[in-house]
Design an enzyme around this catalytic site. Sequence first.
Site, mmCIF file in Angstrom:
data_model
loop_
_atom_site.group_PDB
_atom_site.id
_atom_site.type_symbol
_atom_site.label_atom_id
_atom_site.label_comp_id
_atom_site.label_asym_id
_atom_site.label_seq_id
_atom_site.Cartn_x
_atom_site.Cartn_y
_atom_site.Cartn_z
ATOM 1 N N HIS A 72 19.650 -69.848 11.729
ATOM 2 C CA HIS A 72 19.554 -69.773 10.267
ATOM 3 C C HIS A 72 20.912 -70.024 9.623
ATOM 4 O O HIS A 72 21.040 -70.838 8.703
ATOM 5 C CB HIS A 72 19.041 -68.404 9.827
ATOM 6 C CG HIS A 72 19.163 -68.191 8.344
ATOM 7 N ND1 HIS A 72 18.210 -68.594 7.447
ATOM 8 C CD2 HIS A 72 20.166 -67.648 7.598
ATOM 9 C CE1 HIS A 72 18.603 -68.310 6.224
ATOM 10 N NE2 HIS A 72 19.791 -67.732 6.292
ATOM 11 N N HIS A 81 22.871 -73.145 6.573
ATOM 12 C CA HIS A 81 23.937 -73.023 5.585
ATOM 13 C C HIS A 81 25.106 -73.980 5.772
ATOM 14 O O HIS A 81 25.657 -74.486 4.787
ATOM 15 C CB HIS A 81 24.499 -71.591 5.611
ATOM 16 C CG HIS A 81 23.630 -70.584 4.931
ATOM 17 N ND1 HIS A 81 23.480 -70.510 3.573
ATOM 18 C CD2 HIS A 81 22.849 -69.594 5.443
ATOM 19 C CE1 HIS A 81 22.663 -69.521 3.256
ATOM 20 N NE2 HIS A 81 22.251 -68.948 4.379
ATOM 21 N N GLU A 101 19.636 -69.874 -0.758
ATOM 22 C CA GLU A 101 18.625 -69.736 0.291
ATOM 23 C C GLU A 101 17.384 -70.595 0.034
ATOM 24 O O GLU A 101 16.803 -71.141 0.971
ATOM 25 C CB GLU A 101 18.200 -68.270 0.433
ATOM 26 C CG GLU A 101 19.283 -67.339 0.948
ATOM 27 C CD GLU A 101 19.577 -67.514 2.430
ATOM 28 O OE1 GLU A 101 18.901 -68.335 3.085
ATOM 29 O OE2 GLU A 101 20.491 -66.827 2.932
ATOM 30 N N SER A 123 15.669 -73.732 7.470
ATOM 31 C CA SER A 123 15.675 -73.158 8.816
ATOM 32 C C SER A 123 14.311 -72.587 9.181
ATOM 33 O O SER A 123 14.158 -71.959 10.227
ATOM 34 C CB SER A 123 16.746 -72.069 8.936
ATOM 35 O OG SER A 123 16.497 -71.010 8.024
#
Length: 290
Positions: free
Chosen positions: A138, A143, A184, A203
Amino acid sequence: MSSSAPVNTTGKSDTPLRGDYSAMAADYTVPQGWEKITAEEHARWRTLYERQSALLPRYAAPEFMESLARLDARDGVPHFDRASEVLHKATGWTLVAVPGLLPNDVFFNHLAEKRFPVTNWIRRADEMDYLVEPDVFHDFFGHVPLLMHPVFADYLQAYGRKGAEAEAHGGLERLARLYWYMVEFGLINTPQGLRAYGAGMLSSRGETQYCIESPEPNRVGFNLERVMRTRYRIDDYQETYFVLDSFEQLFQATAQDFAPLYAKLAALPDLPADQIQPGDTVFTAGRKAA
């Protein structure tokens, strides 16, 4: 606490933290321990990487795809120091290994100093589609690619610098919503249509498709006050996604002094996540709002 988002009262978990916090430094960093990663864990990374990468041409923002390719992380769990060399040359950022969730002040300080915390463990085989805490897949796959993009990288540093101000003005939950919706789970409008750039969906195999194709959620244009008033779900796919015109729009919105904004928002009610509001720029109205 979070390695990839500031927490608020709606985001806490009663689940015991998985990471090993026994050997961390004062800033919660730990050695990555890359040499201890097993062949099976590298294989698990490759499976996750390959199945998510297959979705990107249809669903992901082109800036994300270009940056992910430059990181060249397909073959196994990335070595953070090597990835940091590439990242630092591009935008001045580096990666630091952490055991998992972090206190808010630690998280904000890392971002303000252009250090992105990445969890140093990978999910189990029975968690390939869902896990409670952010893992290395993730944090890195979701990111790190956009930290290669100069404008988004500058935005994230500016966001980190907002942490102390939020704490001082009782605005932490509002600031957390900005991260949740725009880091996010953000969408961006492109000539090819809406595309995902948020780490939470990119993700996640299911939400990567859902955020673009499903008729269920609302998709509305980004507005800073609207985002910071809107509650969110941590236990299901999002009911509203906010859409950027560009990453510059997000950076400019963050450049202002938030103290007057926190005072204004304190007098206004929170907004539910499943409704269209007057004044929204509506790309799609979800089934609940229709």
